[in-house]
Structures are given as C-alpha cells and as structure tokens.
Write an enzyme that holds these catalytic residues in place. Structure first.
Site, PDB file in Angstrom:
ATOM      1  N   TYR A 157     -22.252  20.594  60.763  1.00 40.11           N
ATOM      2  CA  TYR A 157     -22.104  20.707  59.317  1.00 40.11           C
ATOM      3  C   TYR A 157     -22.159  22.173  58.894  1.00 40.11           C
ATOM      4  O   TYR A 157     -21.344  22.637  58.085  1.00 40.11           O
ATOM      5  CB  TYR A 157     -23.204  19.906  58.638  1.00 40.11           C
ATOM      6  CG  TYR A 157     -23.099  19.826  57.133  1.00 40.11           C
ATOM      7  CD1 TYR A 157     -22.192  18.964  56.521  1.00 40.11           C
ATOM      8  CD2 TYR A 157     -23.913  20.609  56.318  1.00 40.11           C
ATOM      9  CE1 TYR A 157     -22.098  18.888  55.139  1.00 40.11           C
ATOM     10  CE2 TYR A 157     -23.828  20.535  54.938  1.00 40.11           C
ATOM     11  CZ  TYR A 157     -22.922  19.672  54.358  1.00 40.11           C
ATOM     12  OH  TYR A 157     -22.840  19.598  52.989  1.00 40.11           O
ATOM     13  N   LYS A 161     -19.034  24.269  57.063  1.00 38.93           N
ATOM     14  CA  LYS A 161     -19.168  24.903  55.753  1.00 38.93           C
ATOM     15  C   LYS A 161     -19.000  26.417  55.841  1.00 38.93           C
ATOM     16  O   LYS A 161     -18.461  27.046  54.919  1.00 38.93           O
ATOM     17  CB  LYS A 161     -20.507  24.533  55.129  1.00 38.93           C
ATOM     18  CG  LYS A 161     -20.616  23.051  54.754  1.00 38.93           C
ATOM     19  CD  LYS A 161     -19.549  22.630  53.743  1.00 38.93           C
ATOM     20  CE  LYS A 161     -19.747  21.210  53.253  1.00 38.93           C
ATOM     21  NZ  LYS A 161     -18.768  20.814  52.222  1.00 38.93           N
ATOM     22  N   THR A 192     -27.049  13.544  45.888  1.00 42.80           N
ATOM     23  CA  THR A 192     -25.835  12.832  46.269  1.00 42.80           C
ATOM     24  C   THR A 192     -26.121  11.941  47.473  1.00 42.80           C
ATOM     25  O   THR A 192     -27.148  12.089  48.141  1.00 42.80           O
ATOM     26  CB  THR A 192     -24.727  13.825  46.661  1.00 42.80           C
ATOM     27  OG1 THR A 192     -25.144  14.524  47.849  1.00 42.80           O
ATOM     28  CG2 THR A 192     -24.434  14.822  45.552  1.00 42.80           C
TER      29      THR A 192
END
Length: 253
Positions: A157, A161, A192
């Site tokens: 991840y 990014k 989220t």
C-alpha cells in the site's frame, strides 16, 4: 456547467466527492467496480451503494484500461466534454510482512491503487485536453500519508501511494502550459471502510484507535477530503500543479 468523473465512487472519499461536486453544480459520472474482489478479504462497494451516491453511474474496474476509456467516452457523450477526472478508487491488504503477503493481494493493492490511477490518466487526460483553450482541466488523485511514511505490514500500500505521488509530480510537468493541472491530496486516517479494514489488519478494536496518531485528535471525515478535492477541481486552482497536498490532520508532522 463543469463535468467530472470520479472513480471509487460507491463509498468513502469517492462517494463524498461525488456528492460535494454535485452540490456545487457539476455533472458527475460516478464510476465504481461495484463488486467484491475475490483476492481481498473484505467487502467492496456494492451496486446499491453506488446507486445511492448518484443517478449518473458507470460500472468499471480501474484495472481495465478499456473500461475506463469507455467511462470517459460516456462522460463526453452525455455532456459534450470532460473538465475534471478524480482517481479515488483504492483498496488495502496486508497485515503481514511483504514477503508473507499473498501475491494476489499484493497484485490487487498495486493494480488498483497505482495502476488504476495511471489508467485513468491515460484515458482522461486526452479528454481534458480536447476542451478548447483556454482550458481549466483538472486531473486529481487520492494519495495517502502512507506515501511518505513506512507503515508496517502495509508495504504494498505504501509503495502504491508513493507511486501516485511521483506520477502526479511528473504529470504536473508534462501538462505545463496546457491549462490542465495534476494534483493529489494525501489524507490521514479518514473514517472509511479502508480504515476499518486497516484496524482489522492490525488487530485493533476499531478505526477510532487511529485517531490518537493525528494532532487534531480525531479521525477525518470523507467530506473534509472531498471539500479539498473540490477546491483543486475548480478553475480558480490553476496556480497549483504537481502538488501532493497533505489533508491529514497533522499526521505527517
């Protein structure tokens, strides 16, 4: 009327961005895969969730360049052109060191979070450039505080990014003088489904556990990120390009 296309639109930051732009008078095509990914151990946005966000929807996997090209073509067909493209689709996986991560999960994280942004840029930027001069096209992406921080057990991840951040900087230069800009926001811990899954991966009781890491002392709301994306989407933001702007509650400090 300005027009926009937003990926990852079924929920989270993408959904909040669609809603905010719509309230500001944009015509917005809400794009999402609207299906689960068998490689990932948590539920993604559903068709029902996407339908609650907007009546103007398009089902597409950001990993499929032809699907994104079709989405861009649909936006141009409906409204005669495209002014803003926002890459907000994202997934997360990990919870173990990189070398122990199942390859199919690693592929999903890299392909959605980085390749999906590249695919949207390839499909949408030519449409932004098809607008007549003087243009005010905007290509935007959602990066992450993970782009500049080494988060344990989320190496793929972080890599994806960081790639988004580098892509945006390069696009800012490549688009110089065209009237089209490229920027990204770099959110901190935002309330989220991805953050909820991150909490599960770390064995935490819930996403609220991340709030203490941010100087503001709370989680961010998707609407707060959406408001900043809306500013960057506006014609008035033309002085900013190639920027990765922290909207992170001070997490990166």
């Amino acid at each position: 009327m300005r027009t926009a296309l937003v990926t990852g639109a079924a929920r989270g930051i993408g959904a909040a961005t669609v809603r905010h732009l719509t309230r500001e008078g944009y015509a917005v095509l809400a794009v999402d895969i609207a299906a689960d990914d068998p490689a990932l151990p948590y539920a993604l946005g559903s068709p029902a969730e996407l339908a609650t966000v907007s009546s103007e929807t398009f089902v597409a996997d950001v990993r499929d360049p032809s699907a994104l090209a079709a989405a861009v073509a649909e936006a141009e067909r409906r409204w005669g052109g495209l002014d803003v493209a926002i890459a907000a689709a994202g997934v997360i996986a990990g919870g173990v060191p990189l070398w122990e991560m199942p390859p199919e999960q690693e592929d999903a994280v890299l392909e959605v979070n980085l390749r999906g942004v590249v695919n949207l840029a390839r499909a949408a930027i030519p449409a932004l450039l098809r607008r007549p001069e003087p243009r005010s096209g905007r290509f935007l992406a959602v990066a992450s505080a993970a782009a500049t921080s080494g988060l344990p057990m989320l190496a793929a991840y972080c890599a994806a990014k960081a790639g988004v951040a580098g892509l945006i900087r390069a696009l800012g230069v490549e688009l110089g003088g065209t009237g089209v800009t490229a920027n990204a926001v770099s959110p901190g811990s935002t309330d989220t489904p991805i953050l909820a899954e991150s909490a599960r991966l770390y064995g935490l009781p819930g996403a609220r556990e991340f709030a203490a890491q941010q100087p503001v002392g709370r989680l961010l709301e998707p609407a707060e990120i959406a408001r900043f994306l809306a500013f960057l989407a506006a014609p008035e933001s033309g002085a900013t390009t190639g920027a990765v702007v922290p909207v992170d509650g001070g997490l990166a400090l």
